[in-house]
Design a protein around this motif. Structure first.
Motif, PDB file in Angstrom:
ATOM      1  N   GLY A  42       7.858  27.208   5.408  1.00 27.08           N
ATOM      2  CA  GLY A  42       7.766  27.221   3.953  1.00 27.08           C
ATOM      3  C   GLY A  42       8.473  26.036   3.329  1.00 27.08           C
ATOM      4  O   GLY A  42       7.991  25.453   2.350  1.00 27.08           O
ATOM      5  N   ASN A  43       9.610  25.642   3.898  1.00 23.62           N
ATOM      6  CA  ASN A  43      10.335  24.474   3.384  1.00 23.62           C
ATOM      7  C   ASN A  43       9.520  23.200   3.592  1.00 23.62           C
ATOM      8  O   ASN A  43       9.497  22.310   2.732  1.00 23.62           O
ATOM      9  CB  ASN A  43      11.690  24.365   4.075  1.00 23.62           C
ATOM     10  CG  ASN A  43      12.543  23.262   3.487  1.00 23.62           C
ATOM     11  OD1 ASN A  43      12.858  23.265   2.309  1.00 23.62           O
ATOM     12  ND2 ASN A  43      12.901  22.289   4.322  1.00 23.62           N
ATOM     13  N   ASN A  44       8.869  23.109   4.735  1.00 23.41           N
ATOM     14  CA  ASN A  44       7.999  21.950   4.981  1.00 23.41           C
ATOM     15  C   ASN A  44       6.885  21.870   3.948  1.00 23.41           C
ATOM     16  O   ASN A  44       6.602  20.800   3.386  1.00 23.41           O
ATOM     17  CB  ASN A  44       7.395  22.026   6.386  1.00 23.41           C
ATOM     18  CG  ASN A  44       8.411  21.782   7.478  1.00 23.41           C
ATOM     19  OD1 ASN A  44       9.465  21.195   7.235  1.00 23.41           O
ATOM     20  ND2 ASN A  44       8.110  22.243   8.687  1.00 23.41           N
ATOM     21  N   ILE A  45       6.238  22.995   3.693  1.00 23.92           N
ATOM     22  CA  ILE A  45       5.140  23.024   2.728  1.00 23.92           C
ATOM     23  C   ILE A  45       5.649  22.686   1.328  1.00 23.92           C
ATOM     24  O   ILE A  45       5.024  21.924   0.579  1.00 23.92           O
ATOM     25  CB  ILE A  45       4.443  24.392   2.749  1.00 23.92           C
ATOM     26  CG1 ILE A  45       3.754  24.609   4.101  1.00 23.92           C
ATOM     27  CG2 ILE A  45       3.436  24.514   1.612  1.00 23.92           C
ATOM     28  CD1 ILE A  45       3.153  25.982   4.281  1.00 23.92           C
ATOM     29  N   ALA A  46       6.822  23.227   0.963  1.00 30.13           N
ATOM     30  CA  ALA A  46       7.377  22.974  -0.367  1.00 30.13           C
ATOM     31  C   ALA A  46       7.676  21.500  -0.581  1.00 30.13           C
ATOM     32  O   ALA A  46       7.614  21.000  -1.710  1.00 30.13           O
ATOM     33  CB  ALA A  46       8.648  23.802  -0.567  1.00 30.13           C
ATOM     34  N   ASN A  47       7.999  20.773   0.507  1.00 25.35           N
ATOM     35  CA  ASN A  47       8.367  19.358   0.396  1.00 25.35           C
ATOM     36  C   ASN A  47       7.247  18.421   0.836  1.00 25.35           C
ATOM     37  O   ASN A  47       7.502  17.252   1.135  1.00 25.35           O
ATOM     38  CB  ASN A  47       9.628  19.073   1.225  1.00 25.35           C
ATOM     39  CG  ASN A  47      10.870  19.610   0.560  1.00 25.35           C
ATOM     40  OD1 ASN A  47      11.403  19.005  -0.368  1.00 25.35           O
ATOM     41  ND2 ASN A  47      11.329  20.762   1.037  1.00 25.35           N
ATOM     42  N   SER A  72      -2.190  21.109   7.104  1.00 26.94           N
ATOM     43  CA  SER A  72      -3.037  21.944   7.972  1.00 26.94           C
ATOM     44  C   SER A  72      -2.229  22.562   9.102  1.00 26.94           C
ATOM     45  O   SER A  72      -2.346  23.759   9.403  1.00 26.94           O
ATOM     46  CB  SER A  72      -4.177  21.103   8.546  1.00 26.94           C
ATOM     47  OG  SER A  72      -4.994  20.590   7.517  1.00 26.94           O
ATOM     48  N   GLU A  73      -1.390  21.767   9.718  1.00 28.73           N
ATOM     49  CA  GLU A  73      -0.549  22.256  10.810  1.00 28.73           C
ATOM     50  C   GLU A  73       0.417  23.323  10.308  1.00 28.73           C
ATOM     51  O   GLU A  73       0.634  24.347  10.981  1.00 28.73           O
ATOM     52  CB  GLU A  73       0.225  21.082  11.413  1.00 28.73           C
ATOM     53  CG  GLU A  73       1.180  21.481  12.532  1.00 28.73           C
ATOM     54  CD  GLU A  73       1.974  20.310  13.050  1.00 28.73           C
ATOM     55  OE1 GLU A  73       2.890  20.531  13.863  1.00 28.73           O
ATOM     56  OE2 GLU A  73       1.704  19.173  12.615  1.00 28.73           O
ATOM     57  N   GLN A  74       0.982  23.108   9.121  1.00 26.23           N
ATOM     58  CA  GLN A  74       1.949  24.061   8.586  1.00 26.23           C
ATOM     59  C   GLN A  74       1.289  25.385   8.222  1.00 26.23           C
ATOM     60  O   GLN A  74       1.875  26.457   8.406  1.00 26.23           O
ATOM     61  CB  GLN A  74       2.651  23.462   7.363  1.00 26.23           C
ATOM     62  CG  GLN A  74       3.444  22.199   7.641  1.00 26.23           C
ATOM     63  CD  GLN A  74       4.487  22.391   8.726  1.00 26.23           C
ATOM     64  OE1 GLN A  74       5.226  23.386   8.729  1.00 26.23           O
ATOM     65  NE2 GLN A  74       4.550  21.456   9.668  1.00 26.23           N
TER      66      GLN A  74
END
Length: 465
Positions: A21-26, A431-433
């Motif tokens: 979720g942190n990856n997607i948020a950033n 896509s990976e996330q």
């Protein structure tokens, strides 16, 4: 036991969800580096180790590792936006506390220092004020010098031109030459058979009479002319004009005026006191194949810069001579043409813009066409990037695990290059996330089933009579 195992699995899946979720948020955060969850299995063990048939006790989050792979480069309209293409981090300072970042949002503060959006100053190598060279290895806060660029007085003028060999002497020049020549011969002891000395004296009188016809305000008295801007020590612009008058088959007179005045006397060409026979003049001789044989360069001495009213500008006279170099000039059977002209002076200049090249050189551009190096951006790299401590705001700090920073100029060693007017995007692959979200969700559900099943089994035991 199964309760603890299922609970550890839920915790691990929740951590995976948090990291994803942190990856997607950033995903839109410039310079952000994605993270991944790294898990390790857990086994119960005694002091002497686990048994041969040890049963696992669940899973634990071993590490949340950041992935420092390159992000895409996107271009902006701000020359101080910087992106790193390759290895390295920008170095910023907050009152001496250093941090490292890949986010290249930079601008200037009220004091001219280059800062990021957190107000931290970008680090780089400064410039030696005497030599103008980069002080390699001496790190400092980079600052944009907004002062005007100093002017530079002209000391060297070089031009390459062709004088038309088919041109003849100006008509008025020829008339005065012939008249003076004839008058001089008439005074010879035997005008019908003058001596060589008398002929030479008549030719000199003719040349002097022809040269006396030169008038910069009358184009009929010269064959060609060309001008170039020159500058005095205060940056005032002046116009140097060279006039060419053909006086023989392979010989020309070149007169030089500055702002329409004789450089040595300051007398204006339109002034009755202007004397073409004493004004600044040079002899140009060519051989039979059109090559200039007069030694170069020519020296112009005694010029005192004057303003439009003929008053001194307050500028210093040039130290030494102004040199005029016509090397490479020719006399061919083609039209008059100037093929090259250069001079080493320039006026004062205001700061017009900044640019940073791939090696991090901070170059200031001025309105007078000059450029000046004001510093060099530095980059840092570490033996173990994974050991850096995240600080937030897309910045990291050195730690014991990361090792000491190796600081140097971009493109040196293993350091990458700088792209000015660009930013490095996040390296998050959406896509990976999204797939990772599905996997983490399934893991969470599956571990919940473990707890549910254990609960059912336990309930069965409790229900036994």
């Amino acid at each position: 036991m199964a309760f603890n195992i299922g609970l550890s699995g839920i915790r691990a899946a929740a951590s995976d969800l948090n990291i994803t979720g942190n990856n997607i948020a950033n995903a839109g955060t410039v310079g952000f580096k994605s993270s991944r969850a790294e898990f390790a299995d857990v086994y119960a063990a005694s002091v002497l180790g686990s048994g041969s048939y040890a049963t696992g006790s669940g899973v634990a989050l071993a590490n949340s590792a950041q992935l420092f792979k390159q992000g895409n480069i996107s271009f902006t309209q701000n020359s101080l936006d910087l992106a790193i293409n390759g290895n390295g981090f920008f170095v910023t300072s907050n009152n001496g506390a250093l941090s490292y970042t890949r986010a290249g949002y930079f601008g200037t503060d009220s004091d001219g220092y280059i800062v990021n959006n957190a107000g931290e100053r970008l680090q780089g190598f400064g410039v030696n004020p005497v030599s103008g060279l980069i002080n390699q290895g001496v790190r400092t806060d980079l600052r944009v010098d907004t002062r005007s660029a100093d002017p530079n007085a002209t000391t060297e003028i070089a031009s390459t031109l062709n004088l038309n060999s088919k041109q003849t002497r100006p008509e008025v020049w020829t008339q005065q030459y012939d008249a003076a020549y004839a008058a001089s011969i008439a005074t010879a002891a035997d005008p019908a058979n003058p001596t060589p000395a008398e002929v030479a004296a008549a030719e000199a009188a003719g040349q002097a009479a022809g040269q006396a016809t030169f008038d910069p305000t009358n184009s009929a008295t010269y064959n060609s002319s060309t001008s170039v801007n020159i500058y005095d020590s205060l940056g005032n612009s002046h116009v140097m004009t060279k006039y060419f008058v053909k006086n023989d088959a392979n010989s020309w007179d070149m007169y030089v005026l500055i702002d329409g005045r004789d450089p040595q006397t300051g007398v204006e060409a339109s002034d009755p006191a202007f004397d073409p026979t004493t004004t600044t003049r040079y002899d140009l001789d060519f051989n039979t194949v059109g090559e200039l044989t007069t030694p170069q360069p020519l020296a112009l001495t005694g010029w005192v810069p004057l303003d439009d009213a003929g008053q001194p500008t307050g500028a210093d006279s040039p130290v030494g001579n102004i040199t005029i170099n016509l090397t490479g000039s020719t006399q061919y059977s083609s039209g008059f043409a100037v093929t090259a002209v250069t001079q080493d002076g320039f006026t004062t200049g205001e700061l017009a813009g900044l640019q940073i090249d791939k090696s991090g050189m901070l170059v200031a551009r001025y309105t007078n066409g000059q450029t000046r190096i004001q510093g060099q951006v530095v980059l840092a790299t570490f033996a173990n990037q994974q050991g850096l401590t995240p600080l937030g705001s897309t910045a990291w700090a050195q730690s014991y695990e990361s090792g000491e920073p190796v600081i140097g100029a971009p493109t040196s060693g293993t350091l990458g290059s700088i792209q000015s007017g660009a930013l490095e995007e996040s390296n998050v692959d959406i896509s990976e996330q999204l797939i990772n979200l599905i996997v983490a969700q399934r893991n969470y559900q599956a571990n919940s089933k473990t707890i549910q099943t254990e609960d059912t089994v336990t309930q069965s035991i409790i229900n036994l009579r």
